[in-house]
Design a protein around this motif. Sequence first.
Motif, PDB file in Angstrom:
ATOM      1  N   ASN A  18     -37.778 -51.646  -9.736  1.00 33.22           N
ATOM      2  CA  ASN A  18     -37.986 -50.198  -9.667  1.00 33.22           C
ATOM      3  C   ASN A  18     -39.036 -49.794 -10.703  1.00 33.22           C
ATOM      4  OD1 ASN A  18     -37.450 -47.413  -9.071  1.00 33.22           O
ATOM      5  ND2 ASN A  18     -36.167 -47.320 -10.905  1.00 33.22           N
ATOM      6  N   ALA A  78     -33.788 -45.650 -17.424  1.00 31.86           N
ATOM      7  CA  ALA A  78     -33.408 -46.765 -16.562  1.00 31.86           C
ATOM      8  C   ALA A  78     -32.393 -46.292 -15.533  1.00 31.86           C
ATOM      9  CB  ALA A  78     -32.808 -47.894 -17.394  1.00 31.86           C
ATOM     10  N   THR A  79     -32.345 -46.957 -14.393  1.00 37.04           N
ATOM     11  CA  THR A  79     -31.428 -46.544 -13.334  1.00 37.04           C
ATOM     12  C   THR A  79     -30.005 -47.010 -13.601  1.00 37.04           C
ATOM     13  OG1 THR A  79     -31.836 -48.567 -12.077  1.00 37.04           O
ATOM     14  CG2 THR A  79     -33.265 -46.685 -11.626  1.00 37.04           C
ATOM     15  N   VAL A  97     -30.908 -53.913  -9.964  1.00 36.28           N
ATOM     16  CA  VAL A  97     -32.186 -53.210 -10.142  1.00 36.28           C
ATOM     17  C   VAL A  97     -32.814 -53.597 -11.473  1.00 36.28           C
ATOM     18  CG1 VAL A  97     -33.317 -50.969 -10.366  1.00 36.28           C
ATOM     19  CG2 VAL A  97     -31.465 -51.271  -8.707  1.00 36.28           C
ATOM     20  N   GLU A  98     -34.064 -54.010 -11.403  1.00 41.09           N
ATOM     21  CA  GLU A  98     -34.861 -54.352 -12.587  1.00 41.09           C
ATOM     22  C   GLU A  98     -35.871 -53.232 -12.792  1.00 41.09           C
ATOM     23  OE1 GLU A  98     -38.486 -57.520 -13.292  1.00 41.09           O
ATOM     24  OE2 GLU A  98     -36.732 -58.205 -12.167  1.00 41.09           O
ATOM     25  N   ASP A  99     -35.766 -52.520 -13.903  1.00 41.60           N
ATOM     26  CA  ASP A  99     -36.607 -51.348 -14.144  1.00 41.60           C
ATOM     27  C   ASP A  99     -37.876 -51.706 -14.908  1.00 41.60           C
ATOM     28  OD1 ASP A  99     -35.063 -49.010 -13.100  1.00 41.60           O
ATOM     29  OD2 ASP A  99     -33.538 -49.815 -14.456  1.00 41.60           O
ATOM     30  N   HIS A 100     -38.974 -51.110 -14.453  1.00 40.43           N
ATOM     31  CA  HIS A 100     -40.247 -51.215 -15.171  1.00 40.43           C
ATOM     32  C   HIS A 100     -40.848 -49.819 -15.264  1.00 40.43           C
ATOM     33  CE1 HIS A 100     -40.998 -55.644 -15.351  1.00 40.43           C
ATOM     34  NE2 HIS A 100     -40.127 -55.634 -14.365  1.00 40.43           N
ATOM     35  N   ARG A 101     -41.621 -49.616 -16.313  1.00 42.08           N
ATOM     36  CA  ARG A 101     -42.250 -48.315 -16.507  1.00 42.08           C
ATOM     37  C   ARG A 101     -43.761 -48.464 -16.594  1.00 42.08           C
ATOM     38  NH1 ARG A 101     -41.992 -44.411 -21.872  1.00 42.08           N
ATOM     39  NH2 ARG A 101     -43.060 -42.626 -20.956  1.00 42.08           N
ATOM     40  N   THR A 109     -41.324 -46.880 -12.271  1.00 45.63           N
ATOM     41  CA  THR A 109     -41.434 -45.427 -12.371  1.00 45.63           C
ATOM     42  C   THR A 109     -42.354 -45.052 -13.519  1.00 45.63           C
ATOM     43  OG1 THR A 109     -39.619 -45.104 -13.940  1.00 45.63           O
ATOM     44  CG2 THR A 109     -39.034 -45.250 -11.602  1.00 45.63           C
TER      45      THR A 109
END
Length: 336
Positions: free
Chosen positions: A42, A49-50, A55-59, A44
């Motif tokens: 994910n 973070a979700t 789910v692996e979060d990246h910004r 964004t």
Amino acid sequence: MLDDLNGAPTSEMPKVLLTGSTGFVGRSILGALVGAKYQVVNVTRKSAATTLPGVEDHRVESLSGENDWAAPLKGVDAVIHSAGRAHIMNETHANPLQAFREVNVDATLNLARQAAAAGVKRFVFISSVKVNGEETEVSRAFSSSDAPAPLDAYGVSKMEAEQALLALANQVSMDVVIIRPVLVYGPGVKANFERMIATVDKGLPLPFRTINNRRSLVFIDNLVDLICLCIHHPAAANRVFLVSDGEDLSIAQILEKLAVAMNKKSRLFAFPQFLLSLAASLVGKKDFLQRLCGSLQVDITDTRERLGWVPPVSVDRAFAITASHYRAQKAGVSHG
């Protein structure tokens, strides 16, 4: 994995990179992917973070043609790119087309090129019916094979992104799928659709009973269902698909169905359309009236037949779900 895109996902669910999950459409895509047990990356432009399972979060700070996607693309099988610079009603940028191109064209193509180089098998791009145009004659629907005819900077930028992606697909081993939604509605919808719900809820009389237009709409769950199908369907490769609920409605029918869903009395009355147009022009609302009373239809025959797809949620059920959410939110605010 995606079983080389020759069928539905196998027991090892594919890894999908999603952009735009903080938006109305992207949020629902994320929920559907998580619910189906996909591995999700994910990406964004927000730091939160979700905390969702799988789910692996990246910004990223912003979307541009300079983003480095190496880390989030690692091990990814498919990309769903729903992020972009959205259509803006009251544009203030000095050069709107340049602003749209930087995000919707340059950033999209940059991500797609890096995805192809990283071994991604499929790139699903969420475009817009505005690539086709702004209005149709009644019973003359847009089709995916029509020549593009965008009339604003947003539509032009989406068209240019589509063309660049399809050209790229001819040079690399990654497939591209392009989806052009019409107006999307559902729980939490904003803008004109929410205003229509609120107007019906207030029981205000409306002069649209005899307006004989036709609008194609798409319920958020129907759109997301098609997007998820296009992750793996072999016949989706390098194609453009229009999407709707498959039932075109006049403004009067929309308002009547909303009244039923809201358990309200429909208070429509007949009024000459030329007088409506005159009044709208006098108060600077001509474009708003066109969006309500003009026609915009899409033909989803190719989408249905090529993919074997049927919108899973009926219009009446979709309106009921949307209205129920509106009532719940209203009750929550009033008791907050």
